[in-house]
Each structure stands twice: as C-alpha cells, then as structure tokens.
Write a protein that holds these residues in place. Structure first.
Motif, PDB file in Angstrom:
ATOM      1  N   UNK A   7       0.827  -1.203   0.000  1.00  0.00           N
ATOM      2  CA  UNK A   7       0.000   0.000   0.000  1.00  0.00           C
ATOM      3  C   UNK A   7       0.862   1.254   0.000  1.00  0.00           C
ATOM      4  N   UNK A   8       1.932   1.249   0.768  1.00  0.00           N
ATOM      5  CA  UNK A   8       2.847   2.390   0.785  1.00  0.00           C
ATOM      6  C   UNK A   8       3.445   2.622  -0.607  1.00  0.00           C
ATOM      7  N   UNK A  13       3.693   5.719  -5.686  1.00  0.00           N
ATOM      8  CA  UNK A  13       3.493   5.789  -7.135  1.00  0.00           C
ATOM      9  C   UNK A  13       2.459   6.858  -7.479  1.00  0.00           C
ATOM     10  N   UNK A  14       1.410   6.972  -6.677  1.00  0.00           N
ATOM     11  CA  UNK A  14       0.378   7.983  -6.914  1.00  0.00           C
ATOM     12  C   UNK A  14       0.934   9.397  -6.741  1.00  0.00           C
ATOM     13  N   UNK A  15       1.804   9.586  -5.759  1.00  0.00           N
ATOM     14  CA  UNK A  15       2.438  10.896  -5.564  1.00  0.00           C
ATOM     15  C   UNK A  15       3.256  11.238  -6.807  1.00  0.00           C
ATOM     16  N   UNK A  76      11.384   5.749  -7.955  1.00  0.00           N
ATOM     17  CA  UNK A  76      10.128   5.454  -8.645  1.00  0.00           C
ATOM     18  C   UNK A  76      10.360   5.295 -10.143  1.00  0.00           C
ATOM     19  N   UNK A  77      11.159   6.164 -10.721  1.00  0.00           N
ATOM     20  CA  UNK A  77      11.451   6.066 -12.159  1.00  0.00           C
ATOM     21  C   UNK A  77      12.233   4.794 -12.478  1.00  0.00           C
ATOM     22  N   UNK A  88       4.365  -1.546  -9.024  1.00  0.00           N
ATOM     23  CA  UNK A  88       4.128  -1.345  -7.592  1.00  0.00           C
ATOM     24  C   UNK A  88       4.878  -2.407  -6.782  1.00  0.00           C
ATOM     25  N   UNK A  89       4.886  -3.638  -7.254  1.00  0.00           N
ATOM     26  CA  UNK A  89       5.616  -4.712  -6.551  1.00  0.00           C
ATOM     27  C   UNK A  89       7.120  -4.444  -6.540  1.00  0.00           C
ATOM     28  N   UNK A  90       7.662  -3.960  -7.654  1.00  0.00           N
ATOM     29  CA  UNK A  90       9.093  -3.626  -7.713  1.00  0.00           C
ATOM     30  C   UNK A  90       9.407  -2.472  -6.770  1.00  0.00           C
TER      31      UNK A  90
END
Length: 127
Positions: A7-8, A13-15, A76-77, A88-90
C-alpha cells in the motif's frame, strides 16, 4: 518498528503520477492512484504512508502539497514498468529494506481531502 508495504508503494506511485501532472494536493494524489485490483487504501493507511515517507525524506511537504524528493523520484522512475502491478511490486521491494524506529506525525493530509480524492478517482475510472 515501522515497515513499508504494498500500500505504501502504491501511494508513493500515486504521488509520482500526480506530480508528473503538476497536481500535488492530497485529493489529486488519491485521484492518481494507479488502478490495481484491490480496494482503495483508507485515509489512515495514506496518512501512515505519508508519515513514513516524510520521516525518511522521500517526500517534501509544503502545506497540503506533497512532492517526491529527488531520491524518491529516482527510485520510482527506476522501477517504473508499463505493467502497473509489476511496477508497484518492484517499488515495494525497493522500500522493503527500510525499517523505521519512528515516523513523523504531521497533519497536512486531511480526511475531507481524501474523500474528495476518492470521488475524483471513481469519476475518472468511470470515464
């Protein structure tokens, strides 16, 4: 001990996605949650993620605006994948080694903004 979870990673990713659009208010971050086959995170889960990110310096808070730090943006990139679930899993795997003895306790993200973001998320999803 506080640990990062899927979830974190999803919220981080959403940010990133919201920031890429120049939209970094809490409601816009919720609106930009990548679509995964699971229920939306609660406000409490979002707030917990926010406090962990802030403690580690992964985000920069400016009032109700939230953006990624340079380190988090690179992370994130680096993990970004066209397959959202794999991305998201990575990202979760990259966050997993961090074990926090504490976390911040800030109040920038408010529940009314969360509810507005949920409305926007479902409106966008319905298009």
């Amino acid at each position: 001990m506080y640990m990062f979870n899927l979830t974190d990673a999803w919220i981080l990713a959403a940010i990133y996605l919201a920031g890429a659009k120049g939209e970094n208010a809490y409601a816009q971050i919720i609106e930009n949650l990548p679509v995964l086959d699971r229920s939306l995170p609660s406000h409490a889960e979002c707030k917990s993620a926010y406090d962990k990110f802030l403690y580690l310096g992964l985000i920069v808070a400016d009032g109700d605006k939230t953006s990624l730090s340079l380190v988090a943006e690179s992370l994130v990139k680096e993990t970004h994948d066209k397959n959202t679930t794999q991305w998201i899993c990575a990202l979760e795997k990259q966050l997993a080694p961090y074990k926090l003895k504490s976390m911040c306790n800030r109040f920038e993200w408010q529940e009314d903004q969360y509810m507005r973001g949920v409305e926007l998320f479902f409106a966008k999803k319905g298009e």
